[in-house]
Design a protein around this motif. Sequence first.
Motif, mmCIF file in Angstrom:
data_model
loop_
_atom_site.group_PDB
_atom_site.id
_atom_site.type_symbol
_atom_site.label_atom_id
_atom_site.label_comp_id
_atom_site.label_asym_id
_atom_site.label_seq_id
_atom_site.Cartn_x
_atom_site.Cartn_y
_atom_site.Cartn_z
ATOM 1 N N GLU A 63 0.766 -1.282 -0.129
ATOM 2 C CA GLU A 63 -0.040 -0.124 0.002
ATOM 3 C C GLU A 63 0.907 1.325 -0.036
ATOM 4 O OE1 GLU A 63 -3.449 2.069 2.535
ATOM 5 O OE2 GLU A 63 -2.559 0.271 3.305
ATOM 6 N N ILE A 64 1.873 1.410 0.647
ATOM 7 C CA ILE A 64 2.771 2.267 0.845
ATOM 8 C C ILE A 64 3.462 2.528 -0.557
ATOM 9 C CG2 ILE A 64 5.130 3.228 1.796
ATOM 10 C CD1 ILE A 64 4.281 1.998 4.294
ATOM 11 N N LEU A 65 4.079 1.763 -1.187
ATOM 12 C CA LEU A 65 4.745 1.577 -2.441
ATOM 13 C C LEU A 65 3.873 2.162 -3.360
ATOM 14 C CD1 LEU A 65 7.209 -1.449 -2.110
ATOM 15 C CD2 LEU A 65 7.881 1.223 -1.915
ATOM 16 N N SER A 66 2.633 1.625 -3.427
ATOM 17 C CA SER A 66 1.630 1.947 -4.438
ATOM 18 C C SER A 66 2.168 1.500 -5.965
ATOM 19 C CB SER A 66 1.231 3.403 -4.502
ATOM 20 O OG SER A 66 0.648 3.832 -3.368
ATOM 21 N N LEU A 67 2.308 0.172 -5.957
ATOM 22 C CA LEU A 67 2.960 -0.476 -7.215
ATOM 23 C C LEU A 67 1.918 -0.657 -8.210
ATOM 24 C CD1 LEU A 67 5.291 -3.233 -5.734
ATOM 25 C CD2 LEU A 67 5.912 -0.827 -6.564
ATOM 26 N N VAL A 68 0.799 -0.713 -8.006
ATOM 27 C CA VAL A 68 -0.375 -1.212 -8.653
ATOM 28 C C VAL A 68 -1.357 0.088 -8.845
ATOM 29 C CG1 VAL A 68 -2.072 -2.621 -9.442
ATOM 30 C CG2 VAL A 68 0.052 -3.384 -8.854
ATOM 31 N N TRP A 69 -1.796 0.730 -9.720
ATOM 32 C CA TRP A 69 -2.974 1.685 -9.922
ATOM 33 C C TRP A 69 -3.980 1.100 -10.688
ATOM 34 C CZ3 TRP A 69 -0.500 6.966 -11.195
ATOM 35 C CH2 TRP A 69 0.550 7.505 -10.026
ATOM 36 N N PRO A 72 -6.297 3.251 -16.498
ATOM 37 C CA PRO A 72 -5.096 2.704 -17.652
ATOM 38 C C PRO A 72 -3.580 2.514 -16.869
ATOM 39 C CG PRO A 72 -5.676 4.742 -18.073
ATOM 40 C CD PRO A 72 -6.529 4.594 -16.779
ATOM 41 N N ALA A 73 -3.432 3.144 -15.599
ATOM 42 C CA ALA A 73 -2.149 3.221 -15.223
ATOM 43 C C ALA A 73 -1.514 1.918 -15.057
ATOM 44 C CB ALA A 73 -1.898 4.072 -13.964
ATOM 45 N N GLY A 74 -2.100 1.113 -14.251
ATOM 46 C CA GLY A 74 -1.998 -0.268 -14.027
ATOM 47 C C GLY A 74 -0.693 -0.472 -13.101
ATOM 48 N N ALA A 75 0.139 -1.527 -13.287
ATOM 49 C CA ALA A 75 1.369 -1.741 -12.479
ATOM 50 C C ALA A 75 2.466 -1.050 -13.067
ATOM 51 C CB ALA A 75 1.400 -3.338 -12.357
ATOM 52 N N CYS A 76 3.413 -0.784 -12.145
ATOM 53 C CA CYS A 76 4.498 0.009 -12.758
ATOM 54 C C CYS A 76 5.533 -0.692 -13.549
ATOM 55 C CB CYS A 76 5.390 0.580 -11.335
ATOM 56 S SG CYS A 76 6.132 -0.982 -10.370
ATOM 57 N N TRP A 77 5.389 -2.012 -13.179
ATOM 58 C CA TRP A 77 6.291 -3.108 -13.989
ATOM 59 C C TRP A 77 5.624 -3.220 -15.431
ATOM 60 C CZ3 TRP A 77 4.214 -4.532 -9.440
ATOM 61 C CH2 TRP A 77 3.067 -5.337 -9.507
ATOM 62 N N ASP A 78 4.331 -2.822 -15.798
ATOM 63 C CA ASP A 78 3.744 -2.953 -16.910
ATOM 64 C C ASP A 78 4.569 -1.957 -18.118
ATOM 65 O OD1 ASP A 78 1.968 -4.226 -18.621
ATOM 66 O OD2 ASP A 78 0.196 -3.097 -18.028
ATOM 67 N N ILE A 79 5.625 -2.195 -18.358
ATOM 68 C CA ILE A 79 6.129 -1.055 -19.284
ATOM 69 C C ILE A 79 5.849 -1.276 -20.599
ATOM 70 C CG2 ILE A 79 8.055 -0.627 -17.808
ATOM 71 C CD1 ILE A 79 9.721 -2.419 -19.160
ATOM 72 N N LEU A 80 5.415 -2.606 -21.045
ATOM 73 C CA LEU A 80 5.011 -2.842 -22.427
ATOM 74 C C LEU A 80 3.442 -2.156 -22.719
ATOM 75 C CD1 LEU A 80 6.110 -6.602 -22.613
ATOM 76 C CD2 LEU A 80 7.372 -4.427 -23.394
ATOM 77 N N ASN A 81 2.684 -1.732 -21.875
ATOM 78 C CA ASN A 81 1.609 -1.161 -21.984
ATOM 79 C C ASN A 81 1.937 0.384 -22.222
ATOM 80 O OD1 ASN A 81 -1.101 -0.142 -22.330
ATOM 81 N ND2 ASN A 81 -1.341 -0.335 -20.221
ATOM 82 N N ASN A 145 1.559 13.759 -6.544
ATOM 83 C CA ASN A 145 0.629 14.618 -6.933
ATOM 84 C C ASN A 145 -0.157 13.703 -7.748
ATOM 85 O OD1 ASN A 145 1.432 16.926 -5.565
ATOM 86 N ND2 ASN A 145 2.502 17.946 -7.280
ATOM 87 N N LEU A 146 0.454 13.050 -8.699
ATOM 88 C CA LEU A 146 -0.610 12.334 -9.678
ATOM 89 C C LEU A 146 -1.213 11.113 -8.973
ATOM 90 C CD1 LEU A 146 1.958 12.339 -12.958
ATOM 91 C CD2 LEU A 146 -0.251 13.593 -12.562
ATOM 92 N N ARG A 147 -0.436 10.516 -8.141
ATOM 93 C CA ARG A 147 -0.970 9.250 -7.542
ATOM 94 C C ARG A 147 -2.295 9.936 -6.713
ATOM 95 N NH1 ARG A 147 -0.750 8.156 -2.249
ATOM 96 N NH2 ARG A 147 0.923 9.391 -1.732
ATOM 97 N N VAL A 148 -1.992 11.027 -5.841
ATOM 98 C CA VAL A 148 -3.301 11.459 -5.298
ATOM 99 C C VAL A 148 -4.366 11.894 -6.250
ATOM 100 C CG1 VAL A 148 -4.104 13.596 -4.015
ATOM 101 C CG2 VAL A 148 -1.930 12.306 -3.270
ATOM 102 N N ARG A 149 -3.844 12.522 -7.506
ATOM 103 C CA ARG A 149 -5.226 12.719 -8.438
ATOM 104 C C ARG A 149 -5.820 11.722 -9.113
ATOM 105 N NH1 ARG A 149 -5.991 12.985 -13.814
ATOM 106 N NH2 ARG A 149 -7.048 14.688 -14.367
ATOM 107 N N GLY A 151 -6.132 8.879 -7.292
ATOM 108 C CA GLY A 151 -6.881 8.211 -6.239
ATOM 109 C C GLY A 151 -6.310 6.746 -5.868
ATOM 110 N N ALA A 152 -4.946 6.771 -5.850
ATOM 111 C CA ALA A 152 -4.223 5.463 -5.441
ATOM 112 C C ALA A 152 -3.190 5.780 -4.235
ATOM 113 C CB ALA A 152 -3.358 5.112 -6.892
ATOM 114 N N GLY A 153 -3.029 4.535 -3.544
ATOM 115 C CA GLY A 153 -2.347 4.409 -2.533
ATOM 116 C C GLY A 153 -2.910 5.265 -1.118
ATOM 117 N N PRO A 154 -1.797 5.470 -0.400
ATOM 118 C CA PRO A 154 -2.462 6.013 0.861
ATOM 119 C C PRO A 154 -2.832 7.626 0.545
ATOM 120 C CG PRO A 154 -0.267 5.215 1.235
ATOM 121 C CD PRO A 154 -0.521 5.111 -0.174
ATOM 122 N N ALA A 155 -3.510 7.988 1.716
ATOM 123 C CA ALA A 155 -4.094 9.482 1.866
ATOM 124 C C ALA A 155 -3.050 10.321 1.458
ATOM 125 C CB ALA A 155 -4.845 9.688 3.033
ATOM 126 N N PRO A 156 -3.305 11.696 1.196
ATOM 127 C CA PRO A 156 -2.288 12.543 0.904
ATOM 128 C C PRO A 156 -1.419 12.982 2.085
ATOM 129 C CG PRO A 156 -4.300 13.213 -0.232
ATOM 130 C CD PRO A 156 -4.828 11.953 0.733
#
Length: 214
Positions: A63-69, A72-81, A145-149, A151-156
Amino acid sequence: EKEALCCRVALFSFLFFSFFLLASPALRLGSCLFVSCTPSVHKQNTTKPLNASFVRNYNNTMEILSLVWDEPAGACWDILNCEPCCGEPCNPGAGLYCFACWFCCGLCSGSKLFAFSVDQDCACVNHVLPLCFCGICTQVVMRHNLRVRFGAGPAPEDVGGWIGDALLSICCGPCSGCQELRSVKIEDWNWLSEIQEKGFTFMVDPFKCIRESK
């Protein structure tokens, strides 16, 4: 023939014992790890709290790392998308434009995305200079900022979210950046179109860096 047979037996014995000496530490280590990781009947009650604690810590870390949104953002390792940053659907023209903007004019594209993350028009003082003088700090703030916008991960206001943003931006910048680009549209980082429409902006009020809500 007897001498040849004796030489073969001696060579085989040497190779066998050499293999045993080299492999036995690895085998012993593997057996120890297997035994230690396999819960016994007598230790079943003592391992349950440990497993529950491990799962809880794992979930908190994720949850802290917020690896998966969400898409269409998806997971941070989904670099082929490559959608939508390289077009929807992905196409060579939009892909080349995205590559040219970020590879050749990364400062301009990053400044425009930073301005978008705080809902402002791109300005030299507000968004270009922070990237010039403290790029990694600006990247951490931009991911926040983009994570908060999005709506992913912990609160601002959660400090853990800031720690995760810093770790991802510093230790895995390319993957983090691709995830951020997939969370926005092309016009959100397209600095050229904004320059053509609104011209050059020196400074905007207020001076805002951190997004506090979605």
